[in-house]
Design a protein around this motif. Structure first.
Motif, PDB file in Angstrom:
ATOM      1  N   ARG A 310       0.843  -1.201   0.000  1.00 12.05           N
ATOM      2  CA  ARG A 310       0.000   0.000   0.000  1.00 12.05           C
ATOM      3  C   ARG A 310       0.884   1.260   0.000  1.00 12.05           C
ATOM      4  NH1 ARG A 310      -4.693   2.972  -0.528  1.00 12.05           N
ATOM      5  NH2 ARG A 310      -4.722   4.594   1.032  1.00 12.05           N
ATOM      6  N   ALA A 311       1.882   1.256   0.882  1.00 12.80           N
ATOM      7  CA  ALA A 311       2.732   2.446   1.001  1.00 12.80           C
ATOM      8  C   ALA A 311       3.562   2.660  -0.262  1.00 12.80           C
ATOM      9  CB  ALA A 311       3.648   2.295   2.222  1.00 12.80           C
ATOM     10  N   SER A 312       3.905   1.572  -0.959  1.00 10.35           N
ATOM     11  CA  SER A 312       4.776   1.691  -2.136  1.00 10.35           C
ATOM     12  C   SER A 312       3.989   1.645  -3.438  1.00 10.35           C
ATOM     13  CB  SER A 312       5.815   0.564  -2.130  1.00 10.35           C
ATOM     14  OG  SER A 312       6.501   0.539  -0.914  1.00 10.35           O
ATOM     15  N   ASP A 313       2.656   1.671  -3.350  1.00 10.31           N
ATOM     16  CA  ASP A 313       1.817   1.759  -4.546  1.00 10.31           C
ATOM     17  C   ASP A 313       1.956   0.527  -5.450  1.00 10.31           C
ATOM     18  OD1 ASP A 313      -0.103   3.100  -6.065  1.00 10.31           O
ATOM     19  OD2 ASP A 313       1.409   4.003  -7.368  1.00 10.31           O
ATOM     20  N   VAL A 314       2.072  -0.655  -4.836  1.00  9.58           N
ATOM     21  CA  VAL A 314       2.199  -1.905  -5.597  1.00  9.58           C
ATOM     22  C   VAL A 314       0.816  -2.538  -5.742  1.00  9.58           C
ATOM     23  CG1 VAL A 314       3.234  -4.209  -5.661  1.00  9.58           C
ATOM     24  CG2 VAL A 314       4.518  -2.281  -4.688  1.00  9.58           C
ATOM     25  N   THR A 315       0.415  -2.775  -6.970  1.00 11.77           N
ATOM     26  CA  THR A 315      -0.881  -3.428  -7.210  1.00 11.77           C
ATOM     27  C   THR A 315      -0.726  -4.945  -7.105  1.00 11.77           C
ATOM     28  OG1 THR A 315      -1.470  -1.654  -8.740  1.00 11.77           O
ATOM     29  CG2 THR A 315      -2.784  -3.672  -8.856  1.00 11.77           C
ATOM     30  N   LEU A 316      -1.613  -5.566  -6.362  1.00 14.73           N
ATOM     31  CA  LEU A 316      -1.646  -7.025  -6.289  1.00 14.73           C
ATOM     32  C   LEU A 316      -2.496  -7.537  -7.449  1.00 14.73           C
ATOM     33  CD1 LEU A 316      -1.112  -9.698  -4.704  1.00 14.73           C
ATOM     34  CD2 LEU A 316      -3.274  -9.277  -3.537  1.00 14.73           C
ATOM     35  N   GLU A 339      -6.060  -3.695   4.492  1.00 16.49           N
ATOM     36  CA  GLU A 339      -4.889  -2.807   4.368  1.00 16.49           C
ATOM     37  C   GLU A 339      -5.008  -1.904   3.135  1.00 16.49           C
ATOM     38  OE1 GLU A 339      -2.476  -2.354   6.498  1.00 16.49           O
ATOM     39  OE2 GLU A 339      -2.966  -4.001   7.869  1.00 16.49           O
ATOM     40  N   ARG A 340      -6.095  -2.025   2.416  1.00 10.38           N
ATOM     41  CA  ARG A 340      -6.426  -1.193   1.255  1.00 10.38           C
ATOM     42  C   ARG A 340      -5.347  -1.239   0.157  1.00 10.38           C
ATOM     43  NH1 ARG A 340      -7.677   4.256   2.106  1.00 10.38           N
ATOM     44  NH2 ARG A 340      -6.303   4.355   3.894  1.00 10.38           N
ATOM     45  N   VAL A 341      -4.878  -2.458  -0.097  1.00 11.84           N
ATOM     46  CA  VAL A 341      -3.999  -2.680  -1.252  1.00 11.84           C
ATOM     47  C   VAL A 341      -4.845  -2.563  -2.513  1.00 11.84           C
ATOM     48  CG1 VAL A 341      -2.566  -4.408  -2.440  1.00 11.84           C
ATOM     49  CG2 VAL A 341      -2.514  -4.245   0.054  1.00 11.84           C
ATOM     50  N   ARG A 342      -4.295  -1.966  -3.556  1.00 17.21           N
ATOM     51  CA  ARG A 342      -5.013  -1.955  -4.838  1.00 17.21           C
ATOM     52  C   ARG A 342      -4.939  -3.361  -5.418  1.00 17.21           C
ATOM     53  NH1 ARG A 342      -2.572   1.705  -6.846  1.00 17.21           N
ATOM     54  NH2 ARG A 342      -3.964   3.483  -6.843  1.00 17.21           N
ATOM     55  N   ILE A 343      -6.087  -3.901  -5.775  1.00 13.74           N
ATOM     56  CA  ILE A 343      -6.146  -5.282  -6.271  1.00 13.74           C
ATOM     57  C   ILE A 343      -6.719  -5.290  -7.682  1.00 13.74           C
ATOM     58  CG2 ILE A 343      -7.185  -7.566  -5.919  1.00 13.74           C
ATOM     59  CD1 ILE A 343      -7.318  -6.853  -2.916  1.00 13.74           C
ATOM     60  N   ALA A 344      -6.034  -5.987  -8.581  1.00 15.16           N
ATOM     61  CA  ALA A 344      -6.529  -6.174  -9.951  1.00 15.16           C
ATOM     62  C   ALA A 344      -6.755  -7.655 -10.173  1.00 15.16           C
ATOM     63  CB  ALA A 344      -5.502  -5.648 -10.951  1.00 15.16           C
ATOM     64  N   LEU A 345      -7.832  -8.000 -10.844  1.00 15.81           N
ATOM     65  CA  LEU A 345      -8.123  -9.410 -11.122  1.00 15.81           C
ATOM     66  C   LEU A 345      -7.531  -9.825 -12.459  1.00 15.81           C
ATOM     67  CD1 LEU A 345     -11.831  -9.667  -9.983  1.00 15.81           C
ATOM     68  CD2 LEU A 345      -9.855 -10.788  -8.940  1.00 15.81           C
ATOM     69  N   SER A 346      -7.050 -11.067 -12.517  1.00 13.50           N
ATOM     70  CA  SER A 346      -6.556 -11.584 -13.791  1.00 13.50           C
ATOM     71  C   SER A 346      -6.804 -13.086 -13.853  1.00 13.50           C
ATOM     72  CB  SER A 346      -5.062 -11.308 -13.950  1.00 13.50           C
ATOM     73  OG  SER A 346      -4.323 -12.163 -13.110  1.00 13.50           O
ATOM     74  N   THR A 347      -6.774 -13.615 -15.066  1.00 16.92           N
ATOM     75  CA  THR A 347      -7.143 -15.021 -15.245  1.00 16.92           C
ATOM     76  C   THR A 347      -5.970 -15.980 -15.126  1.00 16.92           C
ATOM     77  OG1 THR A 347      -6.854 -14.697 -17.618  1.00 16.92           O
ATOM     78  CG2 THR A 347      -9.108 -14.515 -16.743  1.00 16.92           C
ATOM     79  N   ASP A 348      -4.724 -15.501 -15.182  1.00 21.35           N
ATOM     80  CA  ASP A 348      -3.545 -16.367 -15.296  1.00 21.35           C
ATOM     81  C   ASP A 348      -3.603 -17.128 -16.621  1.00 21.35           C
ATOM     82  OD1 ASP A 348      -1.114 -17.447 -14.771  1.00 21.35           O
ATOM     83  OD2 ASP A 348      -1.699 -18.607 -13.023  1.00 21.35           O
ATOM     84  N   TRP A 349      -3.947 -18.386 -16.624  1.00 20.86           N
ATOM     85  CA  TRP A 349      -4.008 -19.118 -17.906  1.00 20.86           C
ATOM     86  C   TRP A 349      -5.001 -20.265 -17.784  1.00 20.86           C
ATOM     87  CZ3 TRP A 349       1.078 -22.406 -18.773  1.00 20.86           C
ATOM     88  CH2 TRP A 349       1.313 -23.198 -17.668  1.00 20.86           C
ATOM     89  N   SER A 350      -5.433 -20.740 -18.954  1.00 14.42           N
ATOM     90  CA  SER A 350      -6.495 -21.750 -18.932  1.00 14.42           C
ATOM     91  C   SER A 350      -6.081 -23.072 -18.279  1.00 14.42           C
ATOM     92  CB  SER A 350      -7.033 -21.994 -20.349  1.00 14.42           C
ATOM     93  OG  SER A 350      -6.015 -22.480 -21.200  1.00 14.42           O
TER      94      SER A 350
END
Ligand SMILES: [Zn+2]
Length: 504
Positions: A310-316, A339-350
């Protein structure tokens, strides 16, 4: 003017009706009834009114789309966007004022019947491999990715499917890559990041390294898979046994700092010393704050790590389905959200992840609910749109609707209820249109065919028509289904890995 290399004909429409009826028969009781079941005629289920651009030969008129528009600050009913002919969004405002400002533009008025959202941004895929089904031996028994990749620590190695690379003129590989991208588009994504893919369908983002990459990757982000080594567990064996700290050699060919850095880090259980050591090293590095950083997977993270992120602006970049399928656990999502981390969703792979973003959203919803921190529709929508763009350092181009951003848009039916939910849960039956860079790629057959400025074709088993994809890629409609027969299908998700905690 509609190019006529393969227009929709009565014959293809008939075939589509037959496949819809077949699907209806097979899925009765399990799926919403498509309109084709008791077709009341086009007017009764028409969701939008279309007025073509006035005149010809004047200034580029563009297209106005009126709908409930999902803006970063919240839903805006009765609004419109103006899609400029250069593929960007030139205006967002109440419908009447956009019309006044662009009197020559074509108008697609879907107010009160549809929601317009930015397309989902999927910041972590492996497009070259994401045509393959999960291995029959896939079980959530691994402590670190090296165990399934390399077959170490007595664990069964999972074979990696052969990568499919785009080769112009090779029909089968092109068809498989086109199908992979159409699958993501039908699941709501207009951009994916990862190595591989095919030009001209979805927006692909990755670092350009080889000749021809510039034609494929519209924007750059460094999505290098592994930042430390290809055998981290082995390299850290002494350190993890109490020996001296291992020093990884600096990665060759480091990317310039203008690109976001989006690598796999800490892909293993919290009990894995190697996975924890990766997280510690990466979080020491991000504190340089010298570029945009994201962390893909980060399963082995804890609350202290979330505070640093959060403090270092790293998106999970979070892929809960793939995490659960391989490791039987995923991030401490309650900790990350609190902890209000920025979270992005992704699929990884099939081979272990979701077949599309809609399925990943479904999995994230279940996991947050089970952790007692149920994410709202709006929160999930941000994880699937603007947060993915931020992870890639591309938030000034994609992931939101606003003037100057690219017109990567998804228009879905909305007959009431939460507009974010309408987008999150939209199936191919609900999609009215999808634009990438202002160009229509998907178009419901209830909408005016003139909206598709390239030939639109109907594919068996999917609702919207596909415009300007197959012809330019050199793919005949007649052979497409056969060419992709062995690959993950366009809409059927029944064979994807389960989104479930193991029951041990
Ligand atoms: Zn991955």
């Amino acid at each position: 003017m509609l190019h006529a290399d393969r227009p929709t004909t009565a014959r293809t429409a008939g075939r589509r009706l037959a496949s819809c009826l077949l699907a209806l028969f097979l899925c009765a009781g399990a799926a919403p009834v498509p309109d084709a079941a008791a077709d009341p005629g086009p007017a009764a289920h028409r969701h939008c009114d279309f007025t073509p651009a006035a005149g010809a030969g004047g200034p580029s008129p563009g297209l106005i789309v009126g709908a409930e528009v999902l803006l970063p600050e919240g839903p805006a009913p009765g609004h419109a966007v103006h899609i400029h002919e250069d593929g960007s969004i030139s205006a967002v405002a109440p419908f009447g004022s956009v019309r006044t400002a662009h009197p020559e533009a074509g108008v697609l008025d879907c107010r009160e019947r549809a929601v317009l959202s930015p397309g989902f941004v999927n910041p972590h895929e492996h497009p070259a491999y994401s045509y393959a089904f999960p291995d029959a031996d896939l079980k959530p028994g691994y402590a670190h990715r090296d165990e399934w990749r390399l077959g170490i620590n007595g664990k069964q190695r999972l074979p990696t499917p052969p990568p499919i690379r785009f080769t112009a003129g090779d029909r089968r590989s092109t068809a498989i890559l086109v199908a992979m991208e159409l699958r993501h588009l039908l699941g709501g994504a207009t951009a994916i990041a990862g190595s591989g893919g095919v030009p001209g369908v979805i927006r692909n983002d990755n670092r350009r390294k080889r000749p021809g990459d510039a034609a494929l990757y519209e924007a750059e982000a460094d999505v290098s898979t592994f930042p430390f080594s290809l055998h981290v567990v082995e390299d850290l064996r002494d350190e993890c046994a109490g020996g001296p700290a291992h020093r990884f050699p600096p990665a060759p060919g480091r990317s310039p700092a203008f690109m976001a850095y989006v690598p796999h880090v800490g892909e293993g259980r919290r009990s894995s010393c190697a996975a924890r050591a990766e997280v510690a090293r990466y979080l020491a590095r991000v504190q340089r704050r010298d570029r945009r950083y994201a962390m893909v997977h980060g399963v082995a993270t804890d609350r202290d790590d979330y505070a640093v992120m959060r403090a270092s602006d790293v998106t999970l970049v979070w892929s809960p389905r793939s995490n659960l399928a391989l490791y039987g656990e995923t991030v401490d999502i309650a900790g990350a959200l609190e902890e209000r981390v920025r979270i992005a969703l992704s699929t990884d792979w099939s081979p272990s992840g979701s077949f599309n973003m809609r399925e990943e959203i479904k999995c994230a919803r279940r996991v947050t609910r089970d952790a007692g921190v149920a994410a709202s529709g709006e929160a999930l929508w941000r994880m699937a749109t603007s947060n993915g763009a931020y992870a890639l350092g591309l938030e000034d181009r994609i992931g939101a609707i606003g003037p100057g951003l690219l017109a990567d848009l998804l228009l879905v039916r909305h007959d009431g209820g939460d507009p974010h939910e309408a987008v999150l849960t939209a199936t191919d039956q609900d999609i009215l249109a999808a634009w990438i860079h202002g160009r229509v790629i998907l178009l419901a057959d209830t909408l005016d065919a003139r909206l598709g400025d390239q030939a639109c074709v109907t594919l068996a088993g999917i609702a919207p028509q596909v415009c300007g994809v197959l012809g330019p890629a050199g793919l005949p409609v007649e052979t497409f289904a056969d060419d992709i027969e062995d690959a993950v299908p366009l809409t059927d998700v029944s064979r994807q890995a389960p989104c479930a905690m193991p029951s041990h």
